[in-house]
Design an enzyme around this catalytic site. Sequence first.
Site, PDB file in Angstrom:
ATOM      1  NE  ARG A  54      -2.780   0.466   3.416  1.00  0.00           N
ATOM      2  CZ  ARG A  54      -2.010   0.730   4.487  1.00  0.00           C
ATOM      3  NH1 ARG A  54      -1.324   1.840   4.560  1.00  0.00           N
ATOM      4  NH2 ARG A  54      -1.956  -0.112   5.488  1.00  0.00           N
ATOM      5  CE1 TYR A 110     -17.321  11.014 -14.913  1.00  0.00           C
ATOM      6  CE2 TYR A 110     -16.853  11.135 -12.575  1.00  0.00           C
ATOM      7  CZ  TYR A 110     -17.241  10.412 -13.681  1.00  0.00           C
ATOM      8  OH  TYR A 110     -17.554   9.095 -13.544  1.00  0.00           O
ATOM      9  CG  ASP A 183     -10.569  16.067 -14.358  1.00  0.00           C
ATOM     10  OD1 ASP A 183      -9.884  15.477 -15.214  1.00  0.00           O
ATOM     11  OD2 ASP A 183     -11.562  15.552 -13.809  1.00  0.00           O
ATOM     12  CE  LYS A 208     -13.544   7.815 -17.450  1.00  0.00           C
ATOM     13  NZ  LYS A 208     -13.853   9.074 -16.793  1.00  0.00           N
TER      14      LYS A 208
HETATM   15  C1  PLP Z   1     -14.290   9.549 -15.521  1.00  0.00           C
HETATM   16  C2  PLP Z   1     -13.866  10.888 -15.066  1.00  0.00           C
HETATM   17  C3  PLP Z   1     -13.547  11.124 -13.715  1.00  0.00           C
HETATM   18  C4  PLP Z   1     -13.689  10.056 -12.644  1.00  0.00           C
HETATM   19  O1  PLP Z   1     -12.765   9.022 -12.830  1.00  0.00           O
HETATM   20  P1  PLP Z   1     -13.050   7.484 -12.390  1.00  0.00           P
HETATM   21  O2  PLP Z   1     -11.810   6.798 -12.844  1.00  0.00           O
HETATM   22  O3  PLP Z   1     -14.285   7.051 -13.118  1.00  0.00           O
HETATM   23  O4  PLP Z   1     -13.249   7.485 -10.924  1.00  0.00           O
HETATM   24  C5  PLP Z   1     -13.094  12.390 -13.371  1.00  0.00           C
HETATM   25  N1  PLP Z   1     -12.984  13.374 -14.289  1.00  0.00           N
HETATM   26  C6  PLP Z   1     -13.288  13.187 -15.583  1.00  0.00           C
HETATM   27  C7  PLP Z   1     -13.149  14.315 -16.546  1.00  0.00           C
HETATM   28  C8  PLP Z   1     -13.745  11.941 -16.020  1.00  0.00           C
HETATM   29  O5  PLP Z   1     -14.070  11.771 -17.305  1.00  0.00           O
END
Ligand code: PLP
Length: 395
Positions: A54, A110, A183, A208
Amino acid sequence: MSDPWAEFADDTRVVHTGQEPDAATGAVVPPLHLASTFRQDAVGTLRGEYEYARSGNPTRNAFEQALAGLESPGAPAQGLAFASGLAATDTLLRTVLRPGDHLVVSDDVYGGTYRLATTSYADWGVAVDQVDATDLAGIAAAIRPGVTKLVWVETPSNPMLTVVDIAAVVALAHEGGAIVAVDNTFATPVLQRPLVLGADVVVHSVTKYLGGHSDLVAGALIAPDGELADRLRVNQNSLGAVAAPFDCWLALRGVRTLGIRMQRHCASAAAIAAMLAERPDIAQVSYPGLTTDPGHPLAQRQMAGFGGMVSFRPEGGPEVARRLVESTRIFTLAESLGGVESLIELPAAMTHMSSAESARPVPPDLVRLSVGVEDTDDLLGDLAQALSIARGTQG
Ligand SMILES: *Cc1c(COP(=O)(O)O)cnc(C)c1O
């Protein structure tokens, strides 16, 4: 540690940063270390830097080095991998916010980020304000000096693809004593580097584009070396929402092709946006690469390419939009984005249901595309045939 590959171009760095051949065996691919614990030769005498997985794991460490090098080629930074994008977000929010603090979030983010901020953190006594982050005067007005601890922006945003001026938001936030998180999921470090523009921390859903193959869920934070990075590192371990070794290994495999994947995503998305913009049965197209898009001049300055996401609203309302997303053959109807396969969805009914009560609900007829790496003409043809079906002019 600075990235030893910093002098090279992106397409070289995605293959090599954090991915040196294994020191013990010479294996050109970083090995997958599944061990949860590491032998100590005497009490407290570790063979290397690892003691319990961890706290640290060699495969995760390799991925974290790759992330730091890609987001911050010129200056030393820390990459931290988490079990999901939201686990990364939660660790960041818990590190920088306390009850009574104020958080400013751009109004097109998001859905899960919005839900986390306005439910869990609001319950915990954090005040949250949503602002249109393209309106700098609005951001300046929302920041409460000394009370606002964090300004959160997503650019390009999900799902409206608005573009936010990162350097300008950083200047305003820092003046008011707040830090800025960006982000960077939609752009990836290949197209945009928020830390270089002055942001304090970058957030990714590795699920993603970084993973890129729709086969893992993971998240990441990247921050310049310093106090914030150190506190995040402590909380990564003490909160414990770490990324699994196999997911890190898959993500590293994905990152090696990030450069060429983003090139194809961008080229096909541009062709699709141009095709949609010319059609009389499409009411509105959002893509920062279109010269008519309000975010275009800023995106041209701030980004090295315009990305693989396109949003649009067909004429005829939500019913046509719904038939459209159910009529494609190559575009798969599914949530998520950033994989090699093209996806199509209706955000208001799928990914962004939780935004319905937000300051800017997603239009019910908005269709979001994640343009994959299939043949561009096949993708254009698939959308054209689905639009014919949706409009009732065929089938
Ligand atoms: C999918 C997404 C998230 C969240 O990520 P997870 O891996 O699904 O927890 C945050 N920001 C954006 C822009 C996203 O597309």
